[in-house]
Design a protein around this motif. Structure first.
Motif: not given
Length: 299
Positions: A45, A48-49, A180, A184, A220, A223
């Protein structure tokens, strides 16, 4: 399709994905240590974030020192919420833990009045008190009903409240994706360090590795759907659809674990949800910004 309808559908999708994440995570209980699960899921995550935040230009905007401190406090609150929520999840029925979490909007409303000076009339205050009665029915304090992990679920609500109050104090200029990403990374590092002194990591097989990856994808997606919901429709219209998470928890808890709550838990959950919906209704009537949490302790 109107913006409100689209927002409601995205919010229901986010709740379904959040509950799927909880289900996949709970299926690893007793097989993979909690710290290992959250660290590996967090690595996915976080990357990816970071990619999404970079794509949106979140890293190019300066952040004031005050906001940096608030982000750090929010990370600490998120770590506490994740630890207590997931520990309770590993040891309690899915629907029970989810039902306790439904009280978070009520607690945030009360905390906003106490610490941010927001006005809370007697009707909303009464709804909060009734909601707490519902929580007592869920956890059932007493020699037969209450256990340590029900207490963990309640503590997680406290950390969620701290997180959301801190979020509300952030400047509007701070990009959501930047917050975010920091959250994370913070949660991942905290559980990685905690795992060094905790249980030994175990080798993953195809099943456990697949469940961790599925949980990461689900959280993910949840969110992203939640953010999309907040940007698509009116917050006062969209926020009540958060409570559909309890329905998903009932269904998935029965399918995946063969667990269905006893009638006091169902009654308590109904009271909590009804109290929360009334609180949101009053906020909409008064033109206030809803105090429902903008996230979950599942990061």
């Amino acid at each position: 399709m109107t913006d409100n309808t689209r927002g409601a559908m995205l919010m229901m999708a986010s709740m379904a994905l959040f509950t799927l994440n909880d289900t996949f995570t709970k299926m690893l209980a007793g097989e993979v240590p909690l710290a290992q699960v959250i660290t590996l899921r967090g690595l996915f995550t976080s990357v990816a974030t970071a990619a999404i935040a970079w794509r949106l230009g979140a890293f190019s905007k300066p952040v004031a020192v005050r906001d940096r401190r608030l982000i750090l406090l929010r990370v600490v609150a998120e770590v506490g919420a994740a630890y207590f929520f997931l520990t309770a999840l590993f040891n309690m029925p899915l629907a029970n833990v989810t039902a306790v979490l439904q009280s978070a909007p009520l607690v945030v409303t009360l905390a906003a009045a106490l610490f941010l000076g927001e006005s809370v009339g007697w009707r909303r205050l009464g709804a909060i008190l009734v909601g707490f009665v519902g929580v007592l029915l869920i956890v059932r304090p007493g020699p037969e009903g209450f256990n340590l992990y029900a207490g963990y679920a309640l503590v997680s609500v406290g950390f969620v409240t701290l997180r959301d109050i801190t979020t509300r104090r952030l400047s509007r200029e701070v990009p959501s994706m930047l917050v975010s990403f920091g959250t994370a990374v913070g949660v991942t590092l905290a559980f990685a360090v905690g795992g060094v002194w905790g249980a030994d990591w175990v080798a993953l097989d195809t099943r456990s590795g697949g469940l961790i990856l599925a949980a990461g994808i689900a959280v993910l997606g949840a969110y992203l759907c939640s953010v999309g919901a907040m940007r698509s429709g009116e917050i006062s219209f969209v926020s009540p659809f958060r409570y559909t998470g309890l329905l998903w928890a009932l269904v998935l808890g029965l399918i995946a674990f063969g667990q269905f709550p006893e009638w006091p838990t169902l009654l308590g959950a109904g009271i909590v949800v009804a109290s929360g919906l009334f609180t949101l209704y009053r906020e909409r009537r008064l033109g206030l910004r809803p105090t429902a949490p903008q996230g979950s302790p599942r990061a």
